[in-house]
Design an enzyme around this catalytic site. Structure first.
Site, PDB file in Angstrom:
ATOM      1  CB  THR A  48      -0.917   0.027   1.235  1.00  0.00           C
ATOM      2  OG1 THR A  48      -0.132   0.361   2.402  1.00  0.00           O
ATOM      3  CG2 THR A  48      -1.595  -1.313   1.454  1.00  0.00           C
ATOM      4  CB  CYS A  49       0.090   4.849   0.105  1.00  0.00           C
ATOM      5  SG  CYS A  49      -0.939   4.978  -1.366  1.00  0.00           S
ATOM      6  CG  ASN A  50       0.814   5.251   4.544  1.00  0.00           C
ATOM      7  OD1 ASN A  50       1.633   6.085   4.155  1.00  0.00           O
ATOM      8  ND2 ASN A  50      -0.449   5.547   4.757  1.00  0.00           N
ATOM      9  CG  HIS A  97       2.628  -6.593  12.143  1.00  0.00           C
ATOM     10  ND1 HIS A  97       2.973  -5.300  12.476  1.00  0.00           N
ATOM     11  CD2 HIS A  97       2.586  -6.633  10.780  1.00  0.00           C
ATOM     12  CE1 HIS A  97       3.144  -4.594  11.372  1.00  0.00           C
ATOM     13  NE2 HIS A  97       2.913  -5.376  10.334  1.00  0.00           N
ATOM     14  N   PRO A 113     -10.463   3.548   7.164  1.00  0.00           N
ATOM     15  CG  PRO A 113     -12.278   4.295   5.865  1.00  0.00           C
ATOM     16  CD  PRO A 113     -11.159   4.789   6.745  1.00  0.00           C
ATOM     17  N   GLY A 187      -6.457  11.138 -11.974  1.00  0.00           N
ATOM     18  CA  GLY A 187      -6.485   9.722 -11.609  1.00  0.00           C
ATOM     19  C   GLY A 187      -7.726   9.417 -10.801  1.00  0.00           C
ATOM     20  N   GLY A 189      -8.523   7.011  -8.787  1.00  0.00           N
ATOM     21  CA  GLY A 189      -8.300   5.975  -7.785  1.00  0.00           C
ATOM     22  C   GLY A 189      -9.183   6.166  -6.562  1.00  0.00           C
TER      23      GLY A 189
END
Length: 420
Positions: A48-50, A97, A113, A187, A189
């Protein structure tokens, strides 16, 4: 043994996460390579982005090193540099985790979310690729169920604050009132859509710039009550925009410095009005050099962290409740997992007891002679009940031993005592 290695916004800066990201269209190949090159029995990749994380089921003690080497090799990175920002988790720590990630307790903004859907998609991709087995599937089912409970039974998801919402809060700091501000979405997204929806609710007007599939831009524009425009009109739309949200997923820069400078020159007085650029893409869409232009404010994902931290403090009370719920779910899963190790012994004990019951029942039949159907049924019921009652105490005890942990020597002793 379940293993997790990875990097996140807590351990690695955005450029490192960008370099380690797995494009969606390469995930299947990456999963197959991961399993083949590391010997993992099961594998899943969450990108993901993070965060970028590799999940695996592997009993080899050297599996963690193998996963780390694969990640460095796949992205052509120096393993020594990668090791410094990487976390390596196994067994209970890895399971805990996984639960916390799904419940958004490890997110930049607790309670956001999007991560739940991203985790679901990652597991589904692994399932389709054939790299998801019983261990990771069980982890999927239990962790996602726990995440849903955390959102419904605590206030962690109330007034949901995601990265997209943080971007809107920054826009408010720059402009104050957002009514009648022009928002350009580059975009179509999910994260761009969420940010745009927040802005439109605040009175902004939306324009969606189309890419390879203009129909998708038109659909989003219709949902936002705005309009769609072709990508070729980027510079003209930049000139009219107050806020730009870019999240295309393209492999390189989409908005260059000269695009912004041209847009400023094309509209008189543009330099007197701020232009807020929000880059929520990984890899980044907007040339970082744009930030040096006067009157232009550029924020990428890492820049959103300061606002996210303020929101984090506001959610600490509800987060504590969610933490407790998730931890209880983790312990239940670990207890269940331990109980699985005792299952073969219980199965063998049951098989052996039933074998003895059938042998002795047959001997009794030979001594008694022919029996009526009612007598046969009574004999079966009586002997089965005796076996069940005799096995109940050791079954309960063995399950308790499994929950409390045990050594291999204990199992060996139990087998010897039971004649198995």
């Amino acid at each position: 043994m379940i293993i997790v290695i990875g990097v996140s916004h807590r351990t690695a800066p955005l450029p490192v996460r960008e370099a380690l990201a797995f494009p969606k269209d390469q995930l299947r190949d990456a999963l197959l390579r991961l399993r083949a090159e590391t010997g993992a029995g099961e594998a899943m990749i969450l990108s993901t982005c993070n965060r970028v994380e590799l999940y695996a089921r592997q009993d080899d003690p050297g599996a963690v090193d193998a996963l780390e080497s694969f990640l460095a090799r796949y992205h052509a990175r120096d393993g020594r540099d990668l090791h410094a920002v990487l976390y390596r988790l196994a067994d209970a720590d890895a399971i805990r985790h996984a639960f916390r990630v799904a419940a958004s307790l490890e997110s930049m903004v607790i309670g956001e979310p999007q991560i739940l859907g991203q985790v679901k998609e990652a597991y589904l991709t692994a399932e389709v690729a054939g790299t998801l087995g019983s261990a990771l599937n069980a982890l999927r089912n239990r962790s996602l169920a726990a995440a849903k409970r955390a959102r419904t039974e605590t206030g962690i998801g109330q007034n949901a604050v995601s990265v997209s919402y943080v971007a809107v809060e920054l826009a408010r700091k720059i402009f104050g009132e957002l009514r009648d501000k022009n928002v350009l979405i580059v975009g179509a997204g999910k994260m761009s859509e969420l940010a745009a929806k927040h802005l439109v609710r605040s009175g902004a007007r939306a324009t969606v710039l189309g890419g390879r599939t203009f129909e998708k831009a038109e659909e989003l524009a219709a949902a936002l009550g705005g309009r769609a425009a072709p990508f070729e009109s980027l510079r003209a739309e930049l000139a009219a925009a107050d806020i730009v949200i870019s999240g295309t997923g393209a492999p390189g820069i989409v908005i260059r410095r000269d695009d912004v400078e041209h847009a400023r020159d094309a509209r008189g007085g543009r330099h007197q009005r701020p232009l807020f650029l929000i880059d929520i893409a990984v890899p980044r869409d907007i040339d970082p050099a744009v930030a040096r232009i006067g009157g232009v404010f550029l924020y990428d994902l890492d820049d959103l962290r300061s606002v996210a931290e303020a929101n984090l403090r506001e959610r600490q009370k509800e987060a504590a409740a969610a933490e407790g719920l998730v931890e209880r779910e983790v312990r239940e899963f670990l207890d269940w997992q331990k109980s699985l190790d005792i299952v073969p012994l219980l199965v063998e004990l049951r098989r052996r007891a039933d074998e003895i019951r059938r042998t002795e029942t047959e001997r009794a039949r030979r001594r008694l002679g022919p029996l009526t159907a009612e007598q046969e049924a009574a004999l079966e019921a009586a002997t089965t009940a005796i076996v069940n009652k005799l096995l109940h105490p050791p079954t309960v005890l063995l399950k308790e031993i499994a929950r409390n942990g045990y050594a291999a020597e204990q199992l060996a002793l139990i087998r010897k005592l039971l004649g198995l």
